[in-house]
Scaffold this motif. Structure first.
Motif, PDB file in Angstrom:
ATOM      1  N   LEU A 158      -5.667   8.579  -0.653  1.00  0.00           N
ATOM      2  CA  LEU A 158      -6.136   8.897   0.694  1.00  0.00           C
ATOM      3  C   LEU A 158      -7.018   7.778   1.253  1.00  0.00           C
ATOM      4  O   LEU A 158      -6.976   7.498   2.456  1.00  0.00           O
ATOM      5  CB  LEU A 158      -6.888  10.228   0.692  1.00  0.00           C
ATOM      6  N   ARG A 159      -7.791   7.143   0.395  1.00  0.00           N
ATOM      7  CA  ARG A 159      -8.570   5.989   0.855  1.00  0.00           C
ATOM      8  C   ARG A 159      -7.627   4.885   1.331  1.00  0.00           C
ATOM      9  O   ARG A 159      -7.852   4.276   2.386  1.00  0.00           O
ATOM     10  CB  ARG A 159      -9.467   5.464  -0.276  1.00  0.00           C
ATOM     11  N   ILE A 160      -6.598   4.606   0.553  1.00  0.00           N
ATOM     12  CA  ILE A 160      -5.648   3.558   0.912  1.00  0.00           C
ATOM     13  C   ILE A 160      -4.975   3.868   2.247  1.00  0.00           C
ATOM     14  O   ILE A 160      -4.813   2.984   3.101  1.00  0.00           O
ATOM     15  CB  ILE A 160      -4.585   3.391  -0.192  1.00  0.00           C
ATOM     16  N   ARG A 175       1.139  12.850   3.854  1.00  0.00           N
ATOM     17  CA  ARG A 175       2.165  13.760   3.321  1.00  0.00           C
ATOM     18  C   ARG A 175       2.858  13.132   2.122  1.00  0.00           C
ATOM     19  O   ARG A 175       3.115  13.802   1.111  1.00  0.00           O
ATOM     20  CB  ARG A 175       3.177  14.111   4.418  1.00  0.00           C
ATOM     21  N   ASP A 176       3.164  11.839   2.213  1.00  0.00           N
ATOM     22  CA  ASP A 176       3.771  11.137   1.078  1.00  0.00           C
ATOM     23  C   ASP A 176       2.831  11.144  -0.128  1.00  0.00           C
ATOM     24  O   ASP A 176       3.268  11.306  -1.275  1.00  0.00           O
ATOM     25  CB  ASP A 176       4.102   9.691   1.451  1.00  0.00           C
ATOM     26  N   ALA A 177       1.540  10.966   0.136  1.00  0.00           N
ATOM     27  CA  ALA A 177       0.561  10.964  -0.951  1.00  0.00           C
ATOM     28  C   ALA A 177       0.549  12.310  -1.664  1.00  0.00           C
ATOM     29  O   ALA A 177       0.571  12.377  -2.903  1.00  0.00           O
ATOM     30  CB  ALA A 177      -0.825  10.636  -0.405  1.00  0.00           C
ATOM     31  N   TYR A 178       0.514  13.397  -0.909  1.00  0.00           N
ATOM     32  CA  TYR A 178       0.482  14.733  -1.510  1.00  0.00           C
ATOM     33  C   TYR A 178       1.782  15.055  -2.240  1.00  0.00           C
ATOM     34  O   TYR A 178       1.773  15.727  -3.280  1.00  0.00           O
ATOM     35  CB  TYR A 178       0.183  15.793  -0.449  1.00  0.00           C
ATOM     36  N   TRP A 238       0.825  -1.207   0.000  1.00  0.00           N
ATOM     37  CA  TRP A 238       0.000   0.000   0.000  1.00  0.00           C
ATOM     38  C   TRP A 238       0.859   1.256   0.000  1.00  0.00           C
ATOM     39  O   TRP A 238       0.487   2.279  -0.599  1.00  0.00           O
ATOM     40  CB  TRP A 238      -0.972  -0.005   1.174  1.00  0.00           C
ATOM     41  N   LYS A 239       2.037   1.194   0.615  1.00  0.00           N
ATOM     42  CA  LYS A 239       2.919   2.358   0.616  1.00  0.00           C
ATOM     43  C   LYS A 239       3.494   2.628  -0.777  1.00  0.00           C
ATOM     44  O   LYS A 239       3.717   3.786  -1.145  1.00  0.00           O
ATOM     45  CB  LYS A 239       4.040   2.166   1.632  1.00  0.00           C
ATOM     46  N   ASP A 240       3.724   1.564  -1.543  1.00  0.00           N
ATOM     47  CA  ASP A 240       4.177   1.748  -2.929  1.00  0.00           C
ATOM     48  C   ASP A 240       3.139   2.526  -3.723  1.00  0.00           C
ATOM     49  O   ASP A 240       3.472   3.420  -4.510  1.00  0.00           O
ATOM     50  CB  ASP A 240       4.420   0.392  -3.603  1.00  0.00           C
ATOM     51  N   TYR A 241       1.881   2.182  -3.521  1.00  0.00           N
ATOM     52  CA  TYR A 241       0.805   2.860  -4.243  1.00  0.00           C
ATOM     53  C   TYR A 241       0.718   4.326  -3.833  1.00  0.00           C
ATOM     54  O   TYR A 241       0.604   5.221  -4.680  1.00  0.00           O
ATOM     55  CB  TYR A 241      -0.533   2.167  -3.981  1.00  0.00           C
TER      56      TYR A 241
END
Length: 338
Positions: free
Chosen positions: A189-191, A207-210, A145-148
Motif C-alpha cells: 500500500l505504501r508503494i 485492488r491488485d495488492a489485496y 512497482w506494479k510487479d511488487y
C-alpha cells in the motif's frame, strides 16, 4: 485500549450492515443463494449461550451492540484464555519488531538489497524497533512497482494477521501510525501511494495488492479480527493519501476480496476445520441392507489429498473461470500444493 482496535464490529455495522455480512462469509460452504458464515471454532465463548457454541456460525447480532466487546484482540483477553489457546491451539502472537525483521528478509531477497523499507534498530533501553526509510522506494533493474504490488504473499495460521498488516502490535495492543507500519500488505500500500496520483489509479492498484495477499486461520474470532484489520487498513491508507474516506462501494469490494483471500481452514488438511469424520452409509446385501462405517482415509494415512472433509475453496484472481469467462477462478487450496 485504542478505539481503533476495540470496537471494529460496531464501526463496521454502523457503516453498513451488509459490510459486516461480507466479512463473515465463508465462500467454501456458501451456495449461490445461501450464505454460510465462518464459525467460532473455539470453546472460549460457550458460556455466553447456545449461539456461541464451537460449531455455531458467527452472526452480526452476536458481536455488535450490547455484544460489541465479545471479540477482542488476544492482548486484551484474560491471561487464562491466552494460556489455554496457546496450549490447545498453539496460538502464539509475534511482536511487530519480529514480524518486521522477517518481512525485511523477504524484501531483501526480492529487491536484492537490505533495509528497503526500514532499518532494524535497538534503542538505548534495549527495545527492538525500526526506523522507517522516508525516501521514495526505488526498484531494481527489470522490476517495477506494479510487479511488487502483484507479487503473491501468504501468511499461514495467521491469527490476527500481524505479518500482513500492522495496525497494532498484537503483543501490546499499541496502535501503529500508517507511516510506521511494516506488514507485507502495508508495504504494498505504501508503494501504491508513492506511485499513483488519482483516486482511480490508487484504487485499481490497491485492488491488485489485496488480490495478491492470502492467509488462513482455524479460529473464527481470530479470522474476523484479521479480516477487519485488512479492511480498516484500506480505509486508513486511503485517508492518509486523499484526506477523506473512500466510497462505500470501494470498501465493499475490498471486503469481498478479503473474504475470499483470508479464509477459515485446517492448515494441515486443507479442509474446513473439523469437517473430516466418520461416514455411515446404508448398502444392500443378500439379507437386505447393512450399514457401513468408513473413517477418513486422509486422517488415517496423513494424506492431504484423501480427506473426506470439505476442501477449502479460494480464488485465483488472475485466472479465467471457464464457466463465467471472467477473471477470478475458484480453485481448491490443496491444488496449489505441488
Amino acid at each position: 485500549m485504542p478505539v481503533e482496535v476495540d470496537i471494529l464490529e460496531d464501526s463496521i455495522f454502523l457503516l453498513s450492515p451488509e459490510l459486516l455480512n461480507i466479512l463473515l462469509k465463508d465462500h467454501t460452504m456458501s451456495k449461490e443463494d445461501i450464505q454460510y458464515n465462518i464459525f467460532w471454532a473455539t470453546s472460549d465463548y460457550e458460556h455466553l449461550g447456545k449461539e456461541y457454541q464451537y460449531d455455531s456460525p458467527i452472526l452480526p447480532h452476536l458481536i455488535t451492540g450490547d455484544n460489541g466487546h465479545v471479540i477482542m484482540p488476544r492482548v486484551f483477553k484474560s491471561h487464562d484464555t491466552q494460556t489455554a489457546r496457546s496450549r490447545d491451539m498453539a496460538e502464539v502472537f509475534t511482536p511487530s519488531w519480529i514480524c518486521n525483521a522477517q518481512n525485511n528478509l523477504i524484501d531483501e531477497a526480492w529487491f536484492g538489497r537490505k533495509d528497503v523499507f526500514n532499518k532494524e534498530i535497538t534503542t538505548d533501553d534495549g527495545t527492538n524497533t525500526w526506523q522507517v526509510n522516508e525516501e521514495r522506494i526505488t526498484f531494481p533493474e527489470g522490476k517495477t512497482w506494479k510487479d511488487y504490488v502483484r507479487d503473491n504473499r501468504m501468511e499461514i495460521t495467521c491469527g490476527e494477521a500481524p505479518y500482513l498488516v500492522s495496525r497494532y502490535d498484537t503483543t501490546t495492543g499499541e496502535f501503529i501510525p500508517v507511516e510506521q507500519r511494516i506488514g507485507l500488505l502495508d508495504r504494498k500500500l505504501r508503494i501504491v501511494s508513492e506511485n499513483t496520483t488519482t483516486s482511480s489509479e490508487w484504487l485499481e492498484a490497491v485492488r491488485d495488492a489485496y488480490k495478491s495477499i492470502y492467509a488462513y486461520e482455524w479460529q473464527g474470532d481470530n479470522l474476523l479480527l484479521a479480516r477487519e484489520a485488512l479492511l480498516f487498513s484500506f480505509i486508513e491508507y486511503y485517508r492518509n493519501k486523499f484526506g477523506k474516506d473512500p466510497q462505500l462501494k470501494s470498501v465493499n469490494y475490498i471486503a469481498y476480496i478479503i473474504s475470499w483471500n483470508v479464509w477459515q481452514m485446517d492448515g494441515l488438511k486443507g479442509v474446513v476445520p473439523n469437517s473430516c469424520g466418520e461416514r455411515r452409509t446404508v448398502v444392500p446385501d443378500l439379507f437386505g441392507e447393512k450399514e457401513e462405517v468408513n473413517q477418513c482415509e486422509g486422517c488415517i494415512k496423513n494424506n492431504i489429498r484423501k480427506h473426506n472433509g470439505t476442501y477449502c475453496i479460494i480464488k485465483d484472481w488472475r485466472a479465467t473461470d471457464k464457466v463465467t469467462g471472467k477473471k477470478g477462478k475458484r480453485i481448491r487450496f490443496i491444488d496449489l500444493i505441488k
